[in-house]
Design a protein around this motif. Structure first.
Motif, mmCIF file in Angstrom:
data_model
loop_
_atom_site.group_PDB
_atom_site.id
_atom_site.type_symbol
_atom_site.label_atom_id
_atom_site.label_comp_id
_atom_site.label_asym_id
_atom_site.label_seq_id
_atom_site.Cartn_x
_atom_site.Cartn_y
_atom_site.Cartn_z
ATOM 1 N N GLY A 138 0.853 -1.181 0.000
ATOM 2 C CA GLY A 138 0.000 0.000 0.000
ATOM 3 C C GLY A 138 0.887 1.229 0.000
ATOM 4 O O GLY A 138 2.097 1.147 -0.254
ATOM 5 N N LEU A 139 0.319 2.370 0.272
ATOM 6 C CA LEU A 139 1.063 3.624 0.320
ATOM 7 C C LEU A 139 1.160 4.074 1.768
ATOM 8 O O LEU A 139 0.132 4.229 2.440
ATOM 9 N N GLN A 140 2.384 4.262 2.219
ATOM 10 C CA GLN A 140 2.575 4.704 3.590
ATOM 11 C C GLN A 140 3.287 6.048 3.588
ATOM 12 O O GLN A 140 4.306 6.214 2.918
ATOM 13 N N ALA A 141 2.739 6.995 4.310
ATOM 14 C CA ALA A 141 3.346 8.327 4.411
ATOM 15 C C ALA A 141 4.244 8.385 5.638
ATOM 16 O O ALA A 141 3.834 8.020 6.748
ATOM 17 N N LEU A 142 5.478 8.819 5.418
ATOM 18 C CA LEU A 142 6.431 9.011 6.508
ATOM 19 C C LEU A 142 6.557 10.509 6.750
ATOM 20 O O LEU A 142 6.868 11.280 5.830
ATOM 21 N N GLU A 143 6.309 10.912 7.966
ATOM 22 C CA GLU A 143 6.335 12.334 8.296
ATOM 23 C C GLU A 143 7.696 12.713 8.883
ATOM 24 O O GLU A 143 8.329 11.920 9.586
ATOM 25 N N ALA A 144 8.134 13.940 8.571
ATOM 26 C CA ALA A 144 9.383 14.448 9.148
ATOM 27 C C ALA A 144 9.278 14.452 10.667
ATOM 28 O O ALA A 144 8.260 14.857 11.235
ATOM 29 N N ALA A 145 10.315 13.975 11.325
ATOM 30 C CA ALA A 145 10.296 13.874 12.787
ATOM 31 C C ALA A 145 11.658 14.256 13.337
ATOM 32 O O ALA A 145 12.699 13.899 12.762
ATOM 33 N N ALA A 146 11.661 14.961 14.438
ATOM 34 C CA ALA A 146 12.919 15.353 15.074
ATOM 35 C C ALA A 146 13.597 14.124 15.675
ATOM 36 O O ALA A 146 12.931 13.137 16.019
ATOM 37 N N PHE A 147 14.914 14.195 15.779
ATOM 38 C CA PHE A 147 15.646 13.141 16.472
ATOM 39 C C PHE A 147 15.341 13.236 17.963
ATOM 40 O O PHE A 147 15.258 14.337 18.528
ATOM 41 N N GLU A 148 15.166 12.094 18.586
ATOM 42 C CA GLU A 148 14.667 12.086 19.954
ATOM 43 C C GLU A 148 15.646 12.701 20.938
ATOM 44 O O GLU A 148 15.262 13.415 21.858
ATOM 45 N N THR A 149 16.948 12.399 20.770
ATOM 46 C CA THR A 149 17.942 12.900 21.716
ATOM 47 C C THR A 149 19.154 13.444 20.974
ATOM 48 O O THR A 149 19.419 13.082 19.820
ATOM 49 N N GLU A 150 19.899 14.292 21.645
ATOM 50 C CA GLU A 150 21.153 14.812 21.106
ATOM 51 C C GLU A 150 22.134 13.676 20.863
ATOM 52 O O GLU A 150 22.818 13.628 19.847
ATOM 53 N N ALA A 151 22.193 12.740 21.815
ATOM 54 C CA ALA A 151 23.143 11.632 21.697
ATOM 55 C C ALA A 151 22.823 10.763 20.484
ATOM 56 O O ALA A 151 23.736 10.295 19.782
ATOM 57 N N GLU A 152 21.528 10.539 20.207
ATOM 58 C CA GLU A 152 21.137 9.740 19.045
ATOM 59 C C GLU A 152 21.638 10.383 17.764
ATOM 60 O O GLU A 152 22.210 9.709 16.895
ATOM 61 N N PHE A 153 21.445 11.682 17.633
ATOM 62 C CA PHE A 153 21.865 12.375 16.419
ATOM 63 C C PHE A 153 23.386 12.457 16.337
ATOM 64 O O PHE A 153 23.979 12.276 15.274
ATOM 65 N N GLN A 154 24.016 12.701 17.476
ATOM 66 C CA GLN A 154 25.470 12.866 17.512
ATOM 67 C C GLN A 154 26.192 11.612 17.047
ATOM 68 O O GLN A 154 27.213 11.687 16.358
ATOM 69 N N ASP A 155 25.640 10.452 17.386
ATOM 70 C CA ASP A 155 26.337 9.203 17.099
ATOM 71 C C ASP A 155 25.987 8.611 15.732
ATOM 72 O O ASP A 155 26.571 7.606 15.329
ATOM 73 N N LEU A 156 25.055 9.237 15.015
ATOM 74 C CA LEU A 156 24.616 8.679 13.733
ATOM 75 C C LEU A 156 25.758 8.476 12.731
ATOM 76 O O LEU A 156 25.867 7.402 12.128
ATOM 77 N N PRO A 157 26.622 9.475 12.488
ATOM 78 C CA PRO A 157 27.687 9.263 11.491
ATOM 79 C C PRO A 157 28.625 8.117 11.858
ATOM 80 O O PRO A 157 29.104 7.403 10.970
ATOM 81 N N ALA A 158 28.899 7.942 13.160
ATOM 82 C CA ALA A 158 29.798 6.868 13.569
ATOM 83 C C ALA A 158 29.146 5.501 13.402
ATOM 84 O O ALA A 158 29.787 4.542 12.960
ATOM 85 N N ARG A 159 27.851 5.393 13.745
ATOM 86 C CA ARG A 159 27.152 4.109 13.636
ATOM 87 C C ARG A 159 26.802 3.769 12.197
ATOM 88 O O ARG A 159 26.749 2.600 11.817
ATOM 89 N N HIS A 160 26.617 4.813 11.371
ATOM 90 C CA HIS A 160 26.200 4.601 9.979
ATOM 91 C C HIS A 160 27.052 5.477 9.052
ATOM 92 O O HIS A 160 26.579 6.502 8.546
ATOM 93 N N PRO A 161 28.319 5.115 8.836
ATOM 94 C CA PRO A 161 29.211 5.970 8.032
ATOM 95 C C PRO A 161 28.795 6.125 6.583
ATOM 96 O O PRO A 161 29.307 7.001 5.893
ATOM 97 N N ARG A 162 27.877 5.294 6.092
ATOM 98 C CA ARG A 162 27.403 5.484 4.722
ATOM 99 C C ARG A 162 26.585 6.779 4.595
ATOM 100 O O ARG A 162 26.436 7.323 3.498
ATOM 101 N N VAL A 163 26.051 7.279 5.694
ATOM 102 C CA VAL A 163 25.238 8.502 5.643
ATOM 103 C C VAL A 163 26.068 9.705 5.183
ATOM 104 O O VAL A 163 25.648 10.440 4.286
#
Length: 385
Positions: free
Chosen positions: A12-37
């Motif tokens: 089916g069609l699912q809409a994904l809405e823009a959402a803020a990152f829950e915590t500073e630590a979650e956003f801060q660690d994203l490049p290290a956990r997912h270097p393809r980003v």
């Protein structure tokens, strides 16, 4: 304008809405956990760029005898030995507008001076162990088909890239303000060796745990305006190519001299291929916990001649005038070296005095005296009495 949803089309069609990152630590660690980003672009040979994490919170010193004064969020490296410095800021942090740029330039300038190869290698291997990865797996991912290169040689290349300003500066934010975009574009146009980018990383969420990260890169337009002739990773002479050139061009006596210095460096220091159009090989030695270039063996083609040049400028910059003067005093006085060190002394030991390999070959024990001078330099000693 509000962010538009992202649609996922499946059963089916699912809409994904823009959402803020829950915590500073979650956003801060994203490049290290997912270097393809933050991973975009290509290597010098056209292969896709793949960033590998060197360290989180990489310490940045401001002198040789001090500990870290600053902490870079993430340091990555690619298979060409080009480092990528990453700072991560959320839009709620007001420093994302201008202050973060000053921070990044501070990290880049001091990292280029105070991140020796040994520190980079140790940081990478400690990160691998902390993440539960074997070094064999990590180096295999980093170097790929070039895994036969020793780790020490690879990290020495990274050190050289830093010293030459060959690096990427990458700002990651959930919102990249116009002020930061303008600065990134400006720096990219003005900086020849260093590439500057900003990545706006937007998160979209759907039902359950479904998340989508959408990166938008800023700075590529200015990159296209940089000179097309720039070569980030020039072609280097390989050891077997140098040996073949020595074999085909040199007389037996000169051949012995031409191979003595690279052979000595292979056993005690390291070899770095030259990037000139003619065959050349640079010899580096570990002195006072840093790699120092001692000289270069070159086989010039037009006119044909073979020379050894001593890199007094680099010696003086890294070890000081006294060490350069002691090294000069220990060299054999052949092929003009009697006069050239005196000229170098008057000029503050900043040049490249050269001696023909034929002159070293013609003088008994001359090449052995050169190697003794290098041994004394590496051991931190002056000339023997």
């Amino acid at each position: 304008m509000a962010d538009q949803p992202v649609f996922v089309l499946g059963e089916g069609l699912q809409a994904l809405e823009a959402a803020a990152f829950e915590t500073e630590a979650e956003f801060q660690d994203l490049p290290a956990r997912h270097p393809r980003v933050p991973d975009f672009g290509t290597l010098s040979d056209g292969r896709p760029l793949r960033l590998v994490l060197v360290a989180r919170e990489m310490g940045v010193a401001t002198s040789t005898d001090s500990g870290p004064a600053y902490w870079l969020d993430h340091l990555f490296v690619d298979a060409d030995g080009v480092p990528t410095l990453v700072e991560v800021k959320r839009a709620t942090d007001t420093r994302v507008r201008r202050e973060v740029v000053g921070q990044m330039l501070d990290y880049a300038a001091n990292g280029a001076r105070y991140w020796p190869a040994a520190l980079l290698q140790r940081s990478f291997e400690e990160t691998c162990r902390a993440d539960g990865r074997s070094l064999a797996e990590a180096y295999g991912e980093l170097l790929g088909e070039q895994h036969e290169r020793s780790a020490e040689v690879f990290w020495a290349t990274v050190e050289e890239r830093l010293a030459a300003g060959q690096m990427r500066l990458l700002f990651v934010a959930d919102r990249v303000p116009l002020e930061l975009r303008a600065i990134v574009e400006f720096l990219n146009r003005q900086m020849r060796q260093t590439d500057v980018y900003a990545i706006e990383l937007t998160q979209y969420r759907g039902a359950g745990d479904l998340k989508v990260l959408v990166p938008r890169v800023y700075g590529e337009a200015a990159m296209a305006a940089k000179t097309a002739s720039r070569q980030r990773c020039p072609r280097r002479t390989l050891p077997h190519e140098m040996d073949a050139a020595i074999e085909s061009r040199c007389t037996p006596d000169v051949r012995r001299v031409a191979r003595a210095l690279p052979g000595h460096a292979q056993s005690r220091g390291r070899l770095v291929g030259g990037t000139a159009k003619y065959p050349s090989m640079n010899v580096h030695y570990r002195v006072a916990d840093q790699w120092v270039p001692a000289g270069t063996v070159s086989l010039y083609e037009s006119p044909a001649r073979e020379e050894l040049a001593f890199s007094f400028g680099a010696l003086t910059k890294r070890l000081g005038l006294d060490a350069a003067a002691a090294f000069a005093a220990a060299l054999p006085m052949v092929g003009g070296l009697g006069q050239k060190p005196a000229e170098q002394r008057a000029a503050g030991f900043r040049g490249w005095p050269q001696v023909p390999l034929t002159a070293l070959a013609a003088e008994t024990d001359a090449v052995e005296k050169v190697l003794t001078a290098i041994d004394q330099l590496a051991d931190g000693q002056g000339p023997s009495s």
